[in-house]
Design a protein around this motif. Structure first.
Motif, short mmCIF file in Angstrom:
data_model
loop_
_atom_site.label_atom_id
_atom_site.label_comp_id
_atom_site.label_asym_id
_atom_site.label_seq_id
_atom_site.Cartn_x
_atom_site.Cartn_y
_atom_site.Cartn_z
N MET A 67 0.82 -1.19 0.00
CA MET A 67 0.00 0.00 0.00
C MET A 67 0.87 1.26 0.00
O MET A 67 0.52 2.24 -0.64
N GLU A 68 1.96 1.21 0.74
CA GLU A 68 2.84 2.38 0.81
C GLU A 68 3.46 2.69 -0.55
O GLU A 68 3.58 3.85 -0.94
N ILE A 69 3.85 1.66 -1.28
CA ILE A 69 4.42 1.84 -2.61
C ILE A 69 3.37 2.42 -3.55
O ILE A 69 3.62 3.39 -4.28
N GLN A 70 2.19 1.84 -3.53
CA GLN A 70 1.10 2.31 -4.38
C GLN A 70 0.77 3.77 -4.07
O GLN A 70 0.56 4.58 -4.97
N SER A 71 0.76 4.13 -2.80
CA SER A 71 0.48 5.50 -2.39
C SER A 71 1.57 6.46 -2.88
O SER A 71 1.27 7.56 -3.34
N ILE A 109 3.55 6.08 -5.47
CA ILE A 109 3.44 6.20 -6.93
C ILE A 109 2.27 7.12 -7.29
O ILE A 109 2.40 8.01 -8.13
N ALA A 110 1.13 6.92 -6.63
CA ALA A 110 -0.05 7.76 -6.90
C ALA A 110 0.25 9.22 -6.59
O ALA A 110 -0.12 10.12 -7.37
N TYR A 154 12.23 -0.64 -2.09
CA TYR A 154 11.83 -0.08 -3.38
C TYR A 154 12.26 1.38 -3.40
O TYR A 154 11.92 2.14 -2.50
#
Length: 132
Positions: free
Chosen positions: A1-5, A7-8, A116
């Motif tokens: 979730m942290e990576i997705q956040s 990137i968003a 990442y």
């Protein structure tokens, strides 16, 4: 979730992003107590009592194998964090806490030995220049 956040958030700001994935093999075996102490305890980044507890956990460990009352030679472990500990990933994250500083202007998302690196720039060419 942290990576997705992350990137968003980058895309919401109109930036392009590039992601590097790092998975260190045998990462917990790389923790050196002397470096851990110098980076975190000596500089006061970890409270003294917690530092003492963590140092006890990663220092002066020994192991042996016992089968049918036969015991192997005792082996001394000079480096590393015991595998399978609940605190193991947290200890490794503390040990590598300054990795983002060494990488420069990036977003670093880490949990234990999986990291990442998210690099962003307004242009694709800027990203290509940053990866060099």
């Amino acid at each position: 979730m942290e990576i997705q956040s992350a990137i968003a958030d980058t895309l919401d700001h109109g930036l392009h992003c590039l992601i590097y994935s790092m998975d260190l093999s045998a990462a917990f075996d790389l923790i050196r107590p002397d470096i851990f102490y110098a980076k975190l305890c000596k500089q006061g980044k970890v409270p003294r009592q917690l530092c003492n507890l963590l140092m006890d956990m990663i220092s002066e460990r020994k192991a042996y194998v016992e089968i049918d009352e036969q015991r192997s030679t005792t082996i001394d472990f000079k480096v590393g964090c015991p595998q399978g500990l609940t605190l193991g990933p947290k200890v490794f994250n503390l040990y590598c806490h300054d990795l983002a500083d060494a990488l420069g202007e990036v977003t670093l998302v880490s949990y234990a030995d999986d990291s990442y690196v998210i690099v962003s720039d307004p242009s694709v060419q800027g990203l290509l220049n940053k990866q060099k």
